[in-house]
Structures are given as C-alpha cells and as structure tokens.
Motif scaffolding. Sequence first.
Motif, short mmCIF file in Angstrom:
data_model
loop_
_atom_site.label_atom_id
_atom_site.label_comp_id
_atom_site.label_asym_id
_atom_site.label_seq_id
_atom_site.Cartn_x
_atom_site.Cartn_y
_atom_site.Cartn_z
N CYS A 70 -0.23 11.98 5.41
CA CYS A 70 0.19 11.15 6.26
C CYS A 70 0.12 11.75 7.79
O CYS A 70 0.72 13.02 7.83
CB CYS A 70 1.56 10.70 6.18
SG CYS A 70 1.95 9.65 4.86
N ASP A 87 7.18 3.31 -1.46
CA ASP A 87 5.93 3.05 -2.04
C ASP A 87 6.00 1.85 -3.27
O ASP A 87 4.90 1.25 -3.42
CB ASP A 87 5.30 4.05 -2.79
CG ASP A 87 4.43 5.04 -1.79
OD1 ASP A 87 4.32 4.71 -0.73
OD2 ASP A 87 4.11 6.28 -2.36
N ARG A 88 6.89 1.63 -3.90
CA ARG A 88 7.21 0.78 -4.92
C ARG A 88 7.63 -0.62 -4.37
O ARG A 88 8.09 -1.40 -5.20
CB ARG A 88 8.35 1.57 -5.91
CG ARG A 88 8.00 2.38 -6.78
CD ARG A 88 9.25 2.95 -7.42
NE ARG A 88 8.60 4.13 -8.10
CZ ARG A 88 9.57 5.26 -8.69
NH1 ARG A 88 10.55 5.15 -8.72
NH2 ARG A 88 8.98 6.21 -9.30
N HIS A 112 10.50 8.19 -0.52
CA HIS A 112 9.03 8.06 -0.33
C HIS A 112 8.78 7.19 -1.67
O HIS A 112 8.15 6.15 -1.30
CB HIS A 112 8.52 9.31 -0.51
CG HIS A 112 6.94 9.36 -0.74
ND1 HIS A 112 6.14 10.40 -0.69
CD2 HIS A 112 6.00 8.10 -0.42
CE1 HIS A 112 5.16 10.20 -0.83
NE2 HIS A 112 4.80 8.84 -0.43
N LYS A 113 9.25 7.39 -2.84
CA LYS A 113 8.92 6.55 -4.01
C LYS A 113 9.18 5.42 -3.82
O LYS A 113 8.62 4.08 -4.21
CB LYS A 113 9.19 7.48 -5.08
CG LYS A 113 8.54 8.53 -5.39
CD LYS A 113 9.17 9.25 -6.69
CE LYS A 113 8.47 10.62 -7.09
NZ LYS A 113 8.99 11.17 -8.36
N GLU A 171 0.95 -1.23 -0.12
CA GLU A 171 0.03 -0.04 -0.03
C GLU A 171 0.65 1.29 0.04
O GLU A 171 1.83 1.28 0.64
CB GLU A 171 -0.75 0.12 1.39
CG GLU A 171 -1.93 -1.15 1.32
CD GLU A 171 -2.66 -0.78 2.69
OE1 GLU A 171 -3.39 0.29 3.02
OE2 GLU A 171 -2.88 -1.80 3.49
N PRO A 172 0.45 2.35 -0.63
CA PRO A 172 1.22 3.47 -0.80
C PRO A 172 1.25 4.07 0.61
O PRO A 172 0.18 3.84 1.59
CB PRO A 172 0.73 4.59 -1.69
CG PRO A 172 -0.85 3.66 -1.83
CD PRO A 172 -0.59 2.36 -1.44
N LEU A 173 2.08 4.99 1.19
CA LEU A 173 2.20 5.65 2.23
C LEU A 173 1.00 6.47 2.58
O LEU A 173 0.68 7.19 3.65
CB LEU A 173 3.62 6.18 2.76
CG LEU A 173 4.82 5.04 2.78
CD1 LEU A 173 6.07 5.92 2.75
CD2 LEU A 173 4.49 4.31 3.96
#
Length: 274
Positions: free
Chosen positions: A34, A234-235, A230-231, A5-7
């Motif tokens: 967030c 997420d990946r 961050h990216k 899941e993305p942050l």
Amino acid sequence: MPRPEPLAGRTAVITGAASGIGRALAQRLSAAGCPVAVADIDESGLKEQFNGPVLRRVLDVRDAAAVKEFAGEVRSWAPGRIGAVFNNAGVAIGSTVLGAVAEDDDWLHSINFQGVVNGVRAFLPILVAQDSGAMVNTSSVYGLIGVPNQSAYCAAKFAVRGFTEALRQELRGTGVRAVTIHPGGVKTNIARNARFRADPEGRGRTHEQIAAEFDAIARTTPERAAEIIHKGVDRGKARILVGPDAYLVDALARLAPTHYFDIIARLRPRKASP
C-alpha cells in the motif's frame, strides 16, 4: 453483499501514524504494497522508513482546514484509489469529573472526536466519488462502557462510535464503508503521554507509576492490533474488537449493561496501599 477489495496495493491514509497502532498499521500496510499517506503532529515520529511510496505530513487533526488541505494532497498524490482512511490520532487524560480541568477535556475532545469528524469530512467526498473504500475510525473499549476517572475519554470515544454508526447507515447502498475500531489495552505510549494533574484515585501515584500500571495490564502489541485491524477491514467487518479484553468488555456491556463495572472491579487485582 460482495466482499470488499483487500487493502493490499491500495492507498492507505493514517493519522496518529508517528507511534503506537498508527505506526504499526502504516508499517504493515506498506509491507502489503500500500502507498501510505501518514500524518501526525509529531514530526520526528514520521521519519519511519517504509517499503514503498509514502507521503508524510505534520498535521494537527484539530485544524479542519489543514486536514482538508491534506486530503487534497493525498488525492493528487495517491497512485490509484484510496483503500482506507484510518482516523486514528488520540490522546488521554486521567481525572475525576469533580477534579476535571475544562481545558484538558476540551483538548482531548478536539483531538479524539473532532479530529475524527474533521478526517471524515475531508476524505469522505473522495471515497464517495470513487464509490469504494473504508472510513475507519478508532473508538475504544471505553466507547463501550463508562470507566471511572475517564469521563472525557469515554465521552469522546462514545461519540466516535455513535458518529461512525450513523455514518454507516447513511452509506448503505454505496461502495463506501464505515468501520469502528474498539481496541482494548494496547502497549502504546498513550498513558505515558496523557495529561494527569494528580492521581485521580487519590493514591499518590506519579504519572510514571500510572503509566507503568497501564503497561502491565495492556496485553496486545501495536503490531498485533494492526494485524487484527487490517484483517478485519479486509473481511468487511463494520466493528472490529482488538484484543481479548475487548471481547470481554463487549460481552459484559451486553450482558450486564448497568452492572458491568461491578464485575470488572472483582476481576481486577487488589491495589496495594500507597
């Protein structure tokens, strides 16, 4: 393996959040929706304004009981599940092994490595109970190669790398991930706030001159570092290299594992005489 899941929208916990990469991460993730739980020993640096819910705590990551207490506060405060815990607090020293001062090395290890361990031990039960989230530990490119005059820092960052990679294997089959961050040169105050007893290269440079040299070669801004991290989380990356220099160091460590510093030395500009 399904994509995590993305942050965005999930609670993020960040130590070392008063400056540098930690503060940039907190700003970026707050802007992404967030709720952020931010901690640092520097109380004044925690007064940053954020877009949404924030829990601020003055915290010494060396204090395992205090970190555990902070984890309990976050669990009670967090509106929903924790998306990631960023064990990011860190300090630096410049010294030869021969000239090292034991209490300086102990100070660094207690923050850069034991502080990470304390964060993992405090928050891992929460992530395991919710069967989701990422434990994100900051190592360094100095956790990939050994660098002269950085023995204490390298030792701690290699330890973070090994600890996190072992944890990653223990978490196989669960919804919890262990992520290692390897920043290259990032324009932060880590060199300016480092402990220097004397110029480790014997060139008579002042602390400020050494910090200025670091600033001159650091190519990545904290904001860009936060974006990459961050990216990467997420990946679903397990290992995130931050900055073009990090990719170069990683390649050299793989291709020339015992001679990488010979190549790095040739790539560096010539040093002026003091």
